[in-house]
Enzyme design. Structure first.
Site, mmCIF file in Angstrom:
data_model
loop_
_atom_site.group_PDB
_atom_site.id
_atom_site.type_symbol
_atom_site.label_atom_id
_atom_site.label_comp_id
_atom_site.label_asym_id
_atom_site.label_seq_id
_atom_site.Cartn_x
_atom_site.Cartn_y
_atom_site.Cartn_z
ATOM 1 N N THR A 23 0.869 -1.167 0.000
ATOM 2 C CA THR A 23 0.000 0.000 0.000
ATOM 3 C C THR A 23 0.911 1.223 0.000
ATOM 4 O O THR A 23 1.962 1.234 0.636
ATOM 5 C CB THR A 23 -1.033 -0.021 1.153
ATOM 6 O OG1 THR A 23 -2.055 0.935 0.864
ATOM 7 C CG2 THR A 23 -0.438 0.290 2.502
ATOM 8 N N CYS A 29 -3.723 7.100 7.872
ATOM 9 C CA CYS A 29 -4.335 5.774 7.786
ATOM 10 C C CYS A 29 -3.381 4.752 8.390
ATOM 11 O O CYS A 29 -2.193 5.020 8.553
ATOM 12 C CB CYS A 29 -4.607 5.407 6.338
ATOM 13 S SG CYS A 29 -5.728 6.536 5.507
ATOM 14 N N HIS A 46 -6.043 -1.302 4.675
ATOM 15 C CA HIS A 46 -5.642 0.114 4.751
ATOM 16 C C HIS A 46 -6.823 0.874 5.363
ATOM 17 O O HIS A 46 -7.728 1.297 4.662
ATOM 18 C CB HIS A 46 -5.340 0.590 3.321
ATOM 19 C CG HIS A 46 -4.834 2.000 3.203
ATOM 20 N ND1 HIS A 46 -3.897 2.354 2.258
ATOM 21 C CD2 HIS A 46 -5.143 3.142 3.861
ATOM 22 C CE1 HIS A 46 -3.654 3.669 2.354
ATOM 23 N NE2 HIS A 46 -4.409 4.161 3.315
#
Lengths: 160, 205
Positions: A23, A29, A46
């Protein structure tokens, strides 16, 4: 051949050996990475927000720690992983801006705390973590041994 | 009204487009005055993007960008955020300071304050436009600047929008000065209550 599979924002994915999950540009996040220590199955989510309750339009479970992590575990179990062999690693939860007002000031920290709480409720231990700070992170999670490569801008690369 | 930005209708988008237009027009005039040169502007692009696509907006989640964030307080509460590529930020600084662009180097403290000042002016112009349309009083805070991966910077507006839906409102402003092209992304992020207040006054909600 190894494939590196992308996980987007508010998204999750699972895969098995020899593949990896990635990711890009995690800020506030949190990337929750879970792997089965017996068989080489990994999962990554995520998450953007801690809890789904009180949030309108909470139709995407992968957006929240409380709904996303159990779903991720389920998906891993469908692939043949077993919960008792699962361990987790957490990355992200930065505070990109020093916001002085609103409950959003610690969204990164709150995401990390929520992820920890949910993992604890699921009886999954956290074996490594690289969270906080005020910078973004790109991560690659390898099914081979569960290691995570963390790249930053100006702060180098490390592995947990 | 049950507010969710995935339910935004055409009329609502039109109002936001018009706001973006007026705001950006104001901002560009202010900037032109500041640097003493003529600046042209394209009609801003206003669209809804899926949250998953937000990190890709600036050409990839890992692209280094500059983000400028301001708090908004008063009758309307929320945030204003500008995001641009490092190249655009350098062009802006050079325009402002009258220096030539000699490849990329790290921003100096003076350049950073110049960028924050630009953020101040742009935000002020947007808010003035919004204020004269709605009659609401809005006060902006001192700006903050962060340089990092696009995904990380954009996670801020994405999370804010994430509370109300699965899409984000995105306004892209492009300004030209002779051969220079600067693209700045702009996010206006009112709190849910303020959103509703604003739409009501504008006659949309």
């Amino acid at each position: 051949m190894m494939e590196i599979i992308k996980v987007g924002m508010a998204d999750l994915n699972v895969t098995c050996y020899p593949n990896a999950l990635t990711t890009l540009g995690l800020g506030s996040c949190v990337g929750v990475c879970i792997y089965d220590t017996k068989i080489k199955i990994i999962g990554m989510i995520h998450i953007m927000l801690p809890y789904s309750w009180g949030v309108k339009n909470n139709t995407n479970p992968a957006k929240f720690a409380d709904t996303g992590i159990p779903l991720l575990i389920e998906k891993m179990e469908e692939l043949g992983a077993s919960k008792k062999n699962m361990v987790a690693k957490l990355v992200g939860g930065a505070q990109m801006f020093e916001v002085t007002r609103s409950e959003f000031m610690n969204i990164g920290k709150r995401n990390v705390e929520a992820a920890k709480k949910v993992l604890q409720d699921q009886n999954i231990s956290i074996v490594a973590e690289d969270t906080g700070g005020n910078y973004g992170r790109t991560i690659i999670f390898y099914s081979e041994d569960g290691r995570i490569e963390i790249k930053t801008i100006g702060k180098g690369t490390k592995t947990i | 009204m049950n507010l969710s930005n995935s339910e935004i209708n055409e009329m609502y988008l039109d109002v936001l487009k018009e706001l973006g237009n007026i705001g950006a027009g104001n901002a560009v005039s202010a900037l032109a005055m500041m640097i003493g040169r003529k600046i042209n502007m394209k009609v801003p692009v206003v669209k809804m993007v899926k949250l998953q696509e937000v990190p890709e907006i600036l050409g990839g989640a890992e692209i280094p960008v500059v983000g400028i964030l301001l708090n908004v307080e008063g009758d309307i509460e929320g945030f204003i955020m500008f995001v641009m590529s490092q190249a655009s930020a350098h062009l802006l600084v050079n325009m402002l300071m009258g220096t030539a662009l000699n490849g990329y180097s790290e921003f100096t403290d003076i350049e950073k304050s110049a960028l924050m000042e630009i953020g101040n002016i742009l935000a002020g112009a947007y808010l003035t436009a919004l204020s004269s349309l709605t009659g609401f009083k809005m006060i902006q805070s001192v700006p903050q600047l962060a340089e990092d991966m696009a995904g990380a910077i954009l996670s801020f507006p994405a999370i804010q929008f994430g509370e109300t839906g699965d899409t984000a409102l995105y306004i892209e402003t492009e300004i030209f000065e002779e051969s220079s092209r600067i693209v700045a992304d702009f996010f206006l992020i009112p709190t849910i209550e303020s959103y509703q207040k604003m739409l009501r006054v504008l006659g949309v909600a």
